[in-house]
Motif scaffolding. Structure first.
Motif, PDB file in Angstrom:
ATOM      1  N   GLY A 183       7.185   2.376   7.398  1.00 52.82           N
ATOM      2  CA  GLY A 183       6.320   1.634   7.471  1.00 52.82           C
ATOM      3  C   GLY A 183       4.754   2.455   8.369  1.00 52.82           C
ATOM      4  O   GLY A 183       4.692   3.085   8.344  1.00 52.82           O
ATOM      5  N   ILE A 184       3.862   1.823   8.869  1.00 48.11           N
ATOM      6  CA  ILE A 184       3.250   1.802   9.655  1.00 48.11           C
ATOM      7  C   ILE A 184       3.334   1.394  11.506  1.00 48.11           C
ATOM      8  O   ILE A 184       4.362   2.062  11.712  1.00 48.11           O
ATOM      9  CB  ILE A 184       1.735   1.406   9.030  1.00 48.11           C
ATOM     10  N   ASP A 185       2.691   0.701  12.117  1.00 55.67           N
ATOM     11  CA  ASP A 185       2.386   0.709  13.293  1.00 55.67           C
ATOM     12  C   ASP A 185       3.755  -0.556  13.380  1.00 55.67           C
ATOM     13  O   ASP A 185       3.301  -1.343  12.641  1.00 55.67           O
ATOM     14  CB  ASP A 185       1.252   0.565  14.229  1.00 55.67           C
TER      15      ASP A 185
ATOM     16  N   GLY B 141       3.452  -3.314  15.212  1.00 59.33           N
ATOM     17  CA  GLY B 141       2.468  -3.812  15.403  1.00 59.33           C
ATOM     18  C   GLY B 141       1.912  -5.148  14.196  1.00 59.33           C
ATOM     19  O   GLY B 141       1.996  -6.108  14.132  1.00 59.33           O
ATOM     20  N   ALA B 142       2.196  -3.882  12.812  1.00 60.41           N
ATOM     21  CA  ALA B 142       1.168  -4.458  11.766  1.00 60.41           C
ATOM     22  C   ALA B 142       2.013  -5.968  11.489  1.00 60.41           C
ATOM     23  O   ALA B 142       3.225  -5.262  11.798  1.00 60.41           O
ATOM     24  CB  ALA B 142       1.101  -3.221  11.080  1.00 60.41           C
ATOM     25  N   GLY B 143       1.428  -6.656  10.618  1.00 61.32           N
ATOM     26  CA  GLY B 143       2.207  -7.768  10.628  1.00 61.32           C
ATOM     27  C   GLY B 143       3.099  -7.275   8.376  1.00 61.32           C
ATOM     28  O   GLY B 143       4.050  -7.937   8.620  1.00 61.32           O
ATOM     29  N   VAL B 144       2.903  -6.347   7.729  1.00 60.94           N
ATOM     30  CA  VAL B 144       3.408  -5.425   6.825  1.00 60.94           C
ATOM     31  C   VAL B 144       4.086  -5.062   7.269  1.00 60.94           C
ATOM     32  O   VAL B 144       5.514  -5.188   6.455  1.00 60.94           O
ATOM     33  CB  VAL B 144       2.018  -5.065   6.399  1.00 60.94           C
ATOM     34  N   VAL B 145       4.664  -4.557   8.387  1.00 56.35           N
ATOM     35  CA  VAL B 145       6.107  -3.774   8.945  1.00 56.35           C
ATOM     36  C   VAL B 145       6.813  -5.258   9.253  1.00 56.35           C
ATOM     37  O   VAL B 145       8.402  -4.873   8.959  1.00 56.35           O
ATOM     38  CB  VAL B 145       5.537  -3.365  10.288  1.00 56.35           C
TER      39      VAL B 145
ATOM     40  N   GLY C 245       2.568  -1.187   1.972  1.00 57.19           N
ATOM     41  CA  GLY C 245       1.102  -0.768   1.283  1.00 57.19           C
ATOM     42  C   GLY C 245       0.411  -1.961   2.155  1.00 57.19           C
ATOM     43  O   GLY C 245       1.222  -2.952   1.700  1.00 57.19           O
ATOM     44  N   TRP C 246      -1.151  -1.872   1.196  1.00 51.85           N
ATOM     45  CA  TRP C 246      -1.295  -2.757   1.175  1.00 51.85           C
ATOM     46  C   TRP C 246      -2.583  -2.450   0.115  1.00 51.85           C
ATOM     47  O   TRP C 246      -3.326  -1.668  -0.123  1.00 51.85           O
ATOM     48  CB  TRP C 246      -2.015  -3.545   2.386  1.00 51.85           C
ATOM     49  N   ASN C 247      -4.070  -3.504  -0.298  1.00 55.07           N
ATOM     50  CA  ASN C 247      -5.095  -3.638  -0.390  1.00 55.07           C
ATOM     51  C   ASN C 247      -5.946  -4.479   0.189  1.00 55.07           C
ATOM     52  O   ASN C 247      -5.211  -5.406   0.549  1.00 55.07           O
ATOM     53  CB  ASN C 247      -5.290  -3.369  -1.946  1.00 55.07           C
TER      54      ASN C 247
ATOM     55  N   ALA D 276      -7.043   0.163  14.391  1.00 51.64           N
ATOM     56  CA  ALA D 276      -6.729   1.723  13.972  1.00 51.64           C
ATOM     57  C   ALA D 276      -6.265   2.039  12.331  1.00 51.64           C
ATOM     58  O   ALA D 276      -5.487   2.472  11.338  1.00 51.64           O
ATOM     59  CB  ALA D 276      -6.009   3.595  14.610  1.00 51.64           C
ATOM     60  N   TRP D 277      -6.127   0.534  11.503  1.00 48.92           N
ATOM     61  CA  TRP D 277      -5.583   0.674  10.313  1.00 48.92           C
ATOM     62  C   TRP D 277      -7.275   0.897   8.871  1.00 48.92           C
ATOM     63  O   TRP D 277      -8.394   1.073   9.207  1.00 48.92           O
ATOM     64  CB  TRP D 277      -5.551  -0.560   9.518  1.00 48.92           C
ATOM     65  N   ASP D 278      -6.887   1.617   8.424  1.00 50.64           N
ATOM     66  CA  ASP D 278      -7.725   2.040   7.071  1.00 50.64           C
ATOM     67  C   ASP D 278      -9.338   1.676   6.381  1.00 50.64           C
ATOM     68  O   ASP D 278     -10.293   1.452   7.015  1.00 50.64           O
ATOM     69  CB  ASP D 278      -8.068   3.533   6.067  1.00 50.64           C
ATOM     70  N   SER D 279      -8.331   0.027   6.249  1.00 47.73           N
ATOM     71  CA  SER D 279      -9.674  -1.272   5.860  1.00 47.73           C
ATOM     72  C   SER D 279      -9.898  -1.249   7.065  1.00 47.73           C
ATOM     73  O   SER D 279     -11.061  -1.435   7.014  1.00 47.73           O
ATOM     74  CB  SER D 279      -8.466  -2.455   5.363  1.00 47.73           C
ATOM     75  N   GLU D 280      -9.856  -1.169   8.565  1.00 45.59           N
ATOM     76  CA  GLU D 280     -10.018  -2.282   9.294  1.00 45.59           C
ATOM     77  C   GLU D 280     -11.580  -0.833  10.169  1.00 45.59           C
ATOM     78  O   GLU D 280     -11.910  -1.014  10.224  1.00 45.59           O
ATOM     79  CB  GLU D 280      -9.812  -3.068  10.288  1.00 45.59           C
ATOM     80  N   ILE D 281     -11.278  -0.001   9.601  1.00 50.04           N
ATOM     81  CA  ILE D 281     -12.162   0.861  10.513  1.00 50.04           C
ATOM     82  C   ILE D 281     -13.618   0.464  10.007  1.00 50.04           C
ATOM     83  O   ILE D 281     -14.134   0.962  10.385  1.00 50.04           O
ATOM     84  CB  ILE D 281     -11.195   2.257  10.513  1.00 50.04           C
TER      85      ILE D 281
ATOM     86  N   ALA E 166      -8.925 -10.325  10.867  1.00 46.62           N
ATOM     87  CA  ALA E 166      -8.115 -11.090  10.546  1.00 46.62           C
ATOM     88  C   ALA E 166      -6.803 -11.412   8.916  1.00 46.62           C
ATOM     89  O   ALA E 166      -8.138 -11.595   8.206  1.00 46.62           O
ATOM     90  CB  ALA E 166      -7.794 -12.215  11.426  1.00 46.62           C
ATOM     91  N   TRP E 167      -5.772 -10.572   9.534  1.00 47.11           N
ATOM     92  CA  TRP E 167      -5.169 -10.948   7.318  1.00 47.11           C
ATOM     93  C   TRP E 167      -4.559 -11.976   8.072  1.00 47.11           C
ATOM     94  O   TRP E 167      -3.388 -12.560   8.807  1.00 47.11           O
ATOM     95  CB  TRP E 167      -4.531 -10.175   7.791  1.00 47.11           C
ATOM     96  N   LEU E 168      -5.027 -13.413   6.685  1.00 47.04           N
ATOM     97  CA  LEU E 168      -4.670 -14.794   6.662  1.00 47.04           C
ATOM     98  C   LEU E 168      -4.263 -14.989   5.620  1.00 47.04           C
ATOM     99  O   LEU E 168      -4.635 -14.636   4.500  1.00 47.04           O
ATOM    100  CB  LEU E 168      -5.207 -15.392   7.791  1.00 47.04           C
TER     101      LEU E 168
ATOM    102  N   GLY F 282      -0.472 -15.163   5.933  1.00 40.96           N
ATOM    103  CA  GLY F 282       0.418 -15.295   6.490  1.00 40.96           C
ATOM    104  C   GLY F 282       0.583 -13.478   7.416  1.00 40.96           C
ATOM    105  O   GLY F 282       1.512 -13.428   8.374  1.00 40.96           O
ATOM    106  N   THR F 283       0.496 -12.326   6.452  1.00 49.21           N
ATOM    107  CA  THR F 283      -0.050 -11.071   7.236  1.00 49.21           C
ATOM    108  C   THR F 283      -0.045 -10.969   9.632  1.00 49.21           C
ATOM    109  O   THR F 283       0.299 -11.106   9.864  1.00 49.21           O
ATOM    110  CB  THR F 283      -0.496 -10.486   7.221  1.00 49.21           C
ATOM    111  N   HIS F 284      -1.240 -12.387   9.453  1.00 49.01           N
ATOM    112  CA  HIS F 284      -1.617 -12.428  10.966  1.00 49.01           C
ATOM    113  C   HIS F 284      -1.054 -13.611  11.845  1.00 49.01           C
ATOM    114  O   HIS F 284      -1.179 -14.341  12.540  1.00 49.01           O
ATOM    115  CB  HIS F 284      -2.618 -11.517  11.291  1.00 49.01           C
ATOM    116  N   GLY F 285      -0.730 -14.228  10.648  1.00 47.10           N
ATOM    117  CA  GLY F 285      -0.409 -15.696  10.748  1.00 47.10           C
ATOM    118  C   GLY F 285       0.222 -16.411  12.039  1.00 47.10           C
ATOM    119  O   GLY F 285       0.529 -17.164  12.415  1.00 47.10           O
TER     120      GLY F 285
HETATM  121  N1  PBE Z   1      -2.603  -3.622   7.561  1.00 49.97           N
HETATM  122  C1  PBE Z   1      -4.050  -3.872   7.738  1.00 49.97           C
HETATM  123  C2  PBE Z   1      -2.989  -5.092   8.612  1.00 49.97           C
HETATM  124  C3  PBE Z   1      -3.671  -5.481   8.128  1.00 49.97           C
HETATM  125  C4  PBE Z   1      -4.353  -5.441   7.947  1.00 49.97           C
HETATM  126  C5  PBE Z   1      -2.288  -4.403   6.585  1.00 49.97           C
HETATM  127  C6  PBE Z   1      -1.716  -2.736   7.555  1.00 49.97           C
HETATM  128  C7  PBE Z   1      -0.941  -5.441   8.726  1.00 49.97           C
HETATM  129  O1  PBE Z   1       0.196  -4.805   8.129  1.00 49.97           O
HETATM  130  O2  PBE Z   1      -1.026  -5.961  10.516  1.00 49.97           O
END
Ligand code: PBE
Length: 299
Positions: free
Chosen positions: A49-51, A53-57, A99-101, A205-210, A252-254, A256-259
């Motif tokens: 996983g990543i951090d 708090g991330a929605g994808v985790v 992962g994400w894109n 500090a997600w690569d996309s948001e940086i 703000a990923w919507l 779902g991810t940050h819903g």
């Molecule tokens: N991400 C990138 C974030 C949103 C932007 C998919 C890692 C997340 O999972 O919260």
């Protein structure tokens, strides 16, 4: 004479054979994960996983539950995840990452999303810009620019790829803004330049948001703002824009991810709509792995 040469030849032959043998033993002994057993055994039943708090985790933990998987989602950071992915690919070992894109990893490696028939990771996502309540009145110019900010996944990926190549995010953003003045002109169309007003943008500090935060920060700076970018975790980012501690976010990923964060603070922020459409999250694996669906992880 003949005899001596023959001996030499024999010795060399034995040495070559021994080295070849040692090479084989080494290959097997050093490969870390045995390429035998179920896919779960090969992966130690771990999703990288990543951090936390991330929605994808959270979505990956949901998937573990939805599919009844015997896996643990190991949280770390975006950087640790991409390092683990690079290491696994260098050794052609199995790995599953959250992962994400948009993301540079799809340009760097051959990867695939695992199919998600139960929809644990949701559908296509938008990335929205969110302002604190009152920004519209306090800083109408910045509000207008952030509201106008809109780009394509390929734009974001161009920025991400260069940052991943080792360049400073600020420098890459500067270059992207210089080279894409047509797009930037649409975002700043009819907006007056200001005189050094301070503005704060929060991001994770997600690569996309940086990438995105540095680009919009550079645009605001070119329009006369004194810009500060503040790196926080996901929960605190939503809290900050909802309480007015930061002026805006473009992360703000919507829906779902940050819903969950969106619902929690709804009414306490100003949603300016998408700055990017067609984003996605899910479980990602190297293309050489023989599984195609999350269902293939069920034992
Ligand atoms: N991400 C990138 C974030 C949103 C932007 C998919 C890692 C997340 O999972 O919260």
């Amino acid at each position: 004479m003949f005899n001596k040469n023959f001996k030499k030849f024999t010795l060399v032959a034995i040495l070559v054979f021994a080295i070849a043998l040692a090479g084989c033993t080494n290959d097997d002994g050093n490969s870390g994960k045995e390429a035998t057993g179920s896919i779960g055994e090969q992966l130690d039943y771990t999703i990288t996983g990543i951090d936390a708090g991330a929605g994808v985790v959270l979505a990956a933990e949901q998937a573990v539950e939805d599919y009844g998987l015997n896996y643990t989602v190991q949280s770390s950071s975006g950087a640790a995840m991409t390092q683990a992915l690079a290491d696994a690919i260098a050794n052609e070992e199995p790995i599953i990452v959250t992962g994400w894109n948009p993301h540079w990893k799809f340009a760097a490696y051959e990867l695939k999303y695992l199919e998600d028939p139960k929809g644990s990771f949701g559908e296509s996502e938008n990335i929205n810009s969110i302002a604190r309540l009152g920004l519209r009145e306090d800083m109408p110019e910045a509000y207008q620019i952030i509201d106008n900010f809109y780009w394509e996944g390929s734009d974001m990926e161009d920025v991400m790829i260069q940052i991943n190549n080792g360049e400073e995010p600020e420098d890459v953003a500067r270059q992207w803004v210089d080279e894409n003045q047509d797009k930037v002109a649409e975002w700043t169309d009819g907006v007056d330049v200001v005189d050094g007003a301070e503005i704060n943008l929060a991001y994770v500090a997600w690569d996309s948001e940086i990438a995105s935060t540095n680009v919009i920060g550079t645009v605001l700076s070119d329009m006369g703002y004194d810009v500060t970018l503040t790196q926080v975790e996901n929960g605190p980012m939503w809290e900050a824009v909802s309480s007015g501690q930061t002026d805006a976010i473009v992360a703000a990923w919507l829906p779902g991810t940050h819903g969950d964060h969106y619902e929690k603070y709804e009414g306490e922020f100003d949603d300016l709509g998408p700055n990017l459409e067609g984003a996605k999250i899910g479980l990602v694996v190297p293309a050489y792995m023989e599984i195609d669906s999350i269902e293939d992880l069920v034992e």
